[in-house]
Design an enzyme around this catalytic site. Structure first.
Site, mmCIF file in Angstrom:
data_model
loop_
_atom_site.group_PDB
_atom_site.id
_atom_site.type_symbol
_atom_site.label_atom_id
_atom_site.label_comp_id
_atom_site.label_asym_id
_atom_site.label_seq_id
_atom_site.Cartn_x
_atom_site.Cartn_y
_atom_site.Cartn_z
ATOM 1 N N LYS A 182 0.910 -1.351 0.059
ATOM 2 C CA LYS A 182 -0.138 -0.037 0.035
ATOM 3 C C LYS A 182 0.704 1.309 0.175
ATOM 4 C CE LYS A 182 -1.753 3.069 1.832
ATOM 5 N NZ LYS A 182 -2.095 4.434 1.573
ATOM 6 N N GLU A 256 9.090 1.819 11.296
ATOM 7 C CA GLU A 256 9.938 2.583 11.114
ATOM 8 C C GLU A 256 9.495 3.873 11.038
ATOM 9 O OE1 GLU A 256 12.423 5.259 9.906
ATOM 10 O OE2 GLU A 256 12.706 4.240 8.003
ATOM 11 N N CYS A 290 13.301 10.732 7.452
ATOM 12 C CA CYS A 290 13.258 10.476 8.799
ATOM 13 C C CYS A 290 14.474 10.604 9.414
ATOM 14 C CB CYS A 290 12.759 8.777 8.887
ATOM 15 S SG CYS A 290 13.738 7.726 8.078
ATOM 16 N N GLU A 389 8.839 16.670 14.856
ATOM 17 C CA GLU A 389 9.414 16.397 13.406
ATOM 18 C C GLU A 389 8.869 17.232 12.458
ATOM 19 O OE1 GLU A 389 8.584 12.426 11.737
ATOM 20 O OE2 GLU A 389 10.653 12.700 10.895
HETATM 21 P P1 NDP Z 1 1.713 8.928 7.446
HETATM 22 O O1 NDP Z 1 2.287 8.149 8.719
HETATM 23 O O2 NDP Z 1 0.387 8.849 7.428
HETATM 24 O O3 NDP Z 1 1.810 7.952 5.975
HETATM 25 C C1 NDP Z 1 2.773 6.814 5.728
HETATM 26 C C2 NDP Z 1 1.862 5.734 5.229
HETATM 27 O O4 NDP Z 1 0.813 5.268 6.024
HETATM 28 C C3 NDP Z 1 1.144 6.379 3.879
HETATM 29 O O5 NDP Z 1 1.195 5.148 2.881
HETATM 30 C C4 NDP Z 1 -0.202 6.330 4.419
HETATM 31 O O6 NDP Z 1 -1.470 6.444 3.573
HETATM 32 C C5 NDP Z 1 -0.300 5.222 5.418
HETATM 33 N N1 NDP Z 1 -1.383 5.405 6.583
HETATM 34 C C6 NDP Z 1 -1.931 6.553 6.937
HETATM 35 N N2 NDP Z 1 -2.662 6.196 7.810
HETATM 36 C C7 NDP Z 1 -2.986 4.838 8.094
HETATM 37 C C8 NDP Z 1 -3.710 3.954 8.731
HETATM 38 N N3 NDP Z 1 -4.649 4.249 9.550
HETATM 39 N N4 NDP Z 1 -3.553 2.725 8.420
HETATM 40 C C9 NDP Z 1 -2.800 2.070 7.555
HETATM 41 N N5 NDP Z 1 -2.083 3.033 6.708
HETATM 42 C C10 NDP Z 1 -2.221 4.066 7.072
HETATM 43 O O7 NDP Z 1 2.263 9.971 7.215
HETATM 44 P P2 NDP Z 1 1.932 11.463 6.892
HETATM 45 O O8 NDP Z 1 1.704 11.749 5.374
HETATM 46 O O9 NDP Z 1 0.776 11.774 7.821
HETATM 47 O O10 NDP Z 1 3.108 12.306 7.489
HETATM 48 C C11 NDP Z 1 2.867 12.766 8.806
HETATM 49 C C12 NDP Z 1 4.423 13.036 9.351
HETATM 50 O O11 NDP Z 1 4.888 11.770 9.606
HETATM 51 C C13 NDP Z 1 5.379 13.572 8.412
HETATM 52 O O12 NDP Z 1 4.985 14.907 8.460
HETATM 53 C C14 NDP Z 1 6.817 13.135 9.036
HETATM 54 O O13 NDP Z 1 6.783 13.721 10.116
HETATM 55 C C15 NDP Z 1 6.544 11.620 9.284
HETATM 56 N N6 NDP Z 1 6.706 10.822 8.267
HETATM 57 C C16 NDP Z 1 7.908 9.916 8.532
HETATM 58 C C17 NDP Z 1 8.188 9.290 7.650
HETATM 59 C C18 NDP Z 1 9.627 8.328 7.868
HETATM 60 O O14 NDP Z 1 10.123 8.008 6.688
HETATM 61 N N7 NDP Z 1 9.828 7.791 9.057
HETATM 62 C C19 NDP Z 1 7.839 9.145 6.207
HETATM 63 C C20 NDP Z 1 6.458 9.840 6.259
HETATM 64 C C21 NDP Z 1 6.235 10.665 6.856
HETATM 65 P P3 NDP Z 1 -1.688 7.688 2.555
HETATM 66 O O15 NDP Z 1 -0.482 8.471 2.526
HETATM 67 O O16 NDP Z 1 -2.520 7.326 1.522
HETATM 68 O O17 NDP Z 1 -2.771 8.358 3.840
#
Ligand code: NDP
Length: 497
Positions: A182, A256, A290, A389
């Site tokens: 996904k 992660e 990250c 973050e």
């Molecule tokens: P998310 O954690 O929401 O997104 C990461 C993935 O999880 C996406 O594929 C998202 O889908 C999916 N997702 C979101 N909600 C659910 C759920 N309830 N169940 C299963 N999958 C889900 O990241 P955000 O876009 O909200 O970013 C928020 C913050 O997270 C960023 O500003 C940053 O601080 C951090 N982040 C950290 C990352 C890392 O590398 N560790 C990567 C990305 C974000 P979809 O996007 O389609 O909603």
């Protein structure tokens, strides 16, 4: 203002057992961050489409050839996955660029090469794995084998979709699992093409794709009882929700998550190298990573000079068109994310931070999501911009006087993903590496990932690790078998007179 990396893609959807998924949800727009133009329509997969994908992966696991292939056969397929990526580097890079705004130069030379290497790495890794055998008197032999777990739910983020998702896909496949991937709904294009390409190499149902919003498609996937493990990269709050869902089904997960990593610069460091490293640490990947060194702690004696040089270099960074090889930072990934990052510039001012450079949108670059590389000095580590973050090109500086104080500030955060230490004084380096509460410590270098070593975070930065042996442990179950080599006589119950 800028050209599109590709001509718009009409519609993109999921893939279940090699065929278009039933979808079922609304159409979602996909935008190019470089101009704000809509470039595609994503068909969301609703709960029924997600269930179909999990069932396809289940069938492929329970009845298909994949988990039962010999190791050399599986290595051969992984090598062909690698070759398929290398044969389509430019196309995949353009699709990734149009949805993420990441720099084309880096997507071609780094992200896609890394994606291909992920398959080579795990192919090499499984060529070396061995089981265990214990001989136990009198005449018993016990073996321990690692066997595939089953259906892996892989949830990928938007900041480096192909590079990060392929680590999960390659690891899950190498150890004999089947997958449902996904991607983020914001950045589905390159992964959709990649999954499509790999259908030519993989048996039916081994790699399936569902698309849509996290709380809809992602939540349905992780809650599905047919899923045997969950691997997630993304934000900490989402990680909490996913881990709770995995807990309800009692399936293992790796998380992660985010970071607020300290980049600690001592006066004993090579200052030019530390400056280059600090700039790379926060501004690489458009500032969205990250492992960004987003809190830069600098020893007080060199603080003014270091921050001054940093600000001067940051202000000269070329922000602009991701297709231009001269560009150093492209746009942020989405309009809401840009608003969030700019919100931190506002809160920095309100909290009494000193703005060294940046803090505003690059209006001159049109409708794209461009902001100025930003650096601020925080009044203390308690400031919002020192604790949250931000996930953008935004550095927060803090001074320190001693190594003890540097370690205390570095550890005073809910996160613990990575730390950076810059010093040529060995005792200082050794003291810091022992005290820092983070999963990775990089010394005198910006991020330098070694795939054989564990990668992951302490505290709110994650649960579990990715990397060679860590992936082997996560993507396999251990099965212990005991067998008598020469059956010894057994105690005989029920034979008394
Ligand atoms: P998310 O954690 O929401 O997104 C990461 C993935 O999880 C996406 O594929 C998202 O889908 C999916 N997702 C979101 N909600 C659910 C759920 N309830 N169940 C299963 N999958 C889900 O990241 P955000 O876009 O909200 O970013 C928020 C913050 O997270 C960023 O500003 C940053 O601080 C951090 N982040 C950290 C990352 C890392 O590398 N560790 C990567 C990305 C974000 P979809 O996007 O389609 O909603």
């Amino acid at each position: 203002m800028f050209d599109l990396p590709i001509t718009p893609v009409a519609r993109v959807g999921g893939l279940v057992a090699g065929r278009a998924s039933p979808g079922g949800g609304p159409d979602l727009p996909v935008y190019y961050p470089g101009t704000g133009a809509q470039v595609s329509v994503l068909v969301e997969d609703g709960p029924e489409a997600v269930a179909a994908a999990v069932e396809a992966a289940r069938r492929a696991f329970d009845h298909g050839p994949w988990p039962r292939l010999s190791t050399p056969e599986r290595i051969d397929v992984l090598e062909r996955c690698r070759a398929a990526i290398l044969a389509h580097v430019d196309e995949l890079a353009r699709l990734e660029c149009v949805a993420t705004g990441l720099l084309m130069r880096e997507l071609r030379a780094m992200h896609m090469q890394r994606a291909a290497y992920n398959f080579r790495f795990f192919a090499d890794y499984i060529s070396q794995t061995a089981g265990q055998r214990y001989d136990q008197a009198p005449g018993y032999m016990t073996t321990v084998a690692r066997v595939p777990v089953g259906v892996a739910a892989l949830i990928a983020p938007w900041n480096a979709p192909v590079a990060l998702a392929t680590m999960k896909i390659a690891a899950a496949l190498a150890f004999g699992n089947t997958c449902v991937l996904k991607p983020s709904e914001q950045t589905p294009l390159a992964l959709a093409r990649l999954v499509d390409l790999l259908q030519e190499v993989l048996p039916e149902g081994v790699l399936n794709l569902v698309n849509g919003r996290g709380p809809v498609t992602g939540a349905a996937l992780v809650a599905h009882p047919g899923v045997d493990l969950v691997s997630f990269t993304g934000g900490t709050e989402t990680g909490r929700q996913i881990m709770a869902a995995a807990g309800r089904n009692l399936v293992p997960c790796t998380m992660e998550l985010g970071g607020k990593s300290a980049n600690i610069v001592f006066a004993s460091a090579d200052q030019d190298r530390a400056l280059d490293g600090a700039l790379l640490g926060i501004f690489s990947n458009n500032g969205q990573q990250c492992l960004a060194g987003s809190r830069i702690l600098v020893e007080r004696g060199i603080f003014d000079e270091f921050t001054g040089r940093f600000a001067e270099r940051a202000a000269r960074i070329r922000v602009g068109d991701p297709l231009d090889p001269a560009t150093e930072i492209g746009p942020l990934a989405s309009a809401p994310h840009m608003a969030r990052v700019l919100g931190f510039a506002g809160s920095a001012q309100a909290e009494g931070c000193r703005i060294l450079t940046g803090g505003a949108r690059r209006e001159d670059l049109g409708e794209g999501y461009f902001i100025q590389p930003t650096a601020v000095v925080a009044p203390s580590n308690a400031a919002h911009v020192a604790q949250e973050e931000i996930f953008g090109p935004f550095a927060t500086f803090l001074p320190f006087d001693t190594a003890d104080e540097a370690a205390a500030i570095a550890n005073d955060t809910k996160f613990g993903l990575v730390s950076y230490v810059w010093s040529d004084h060995l005792p200082t380096v050794m003291t810091m590496t022992e005290r820092l509460r983070s999963g990775v410590v990089w010394v005198n270098t910006p991020m330098m990932r070694e795939l054989r070593a564990p990668f992951g975070g302490f505290k709110a930065s994650g649960v579990g690790r990715e990397g060679g042996a860590s992936c082997e442990a996560f993507y396999t179950e251990e099965r212990t078998v005991t067998i008598p080599t020469v059956p010894p006589p057994l105690r005989r119950l029920g034979t008394a007179d």
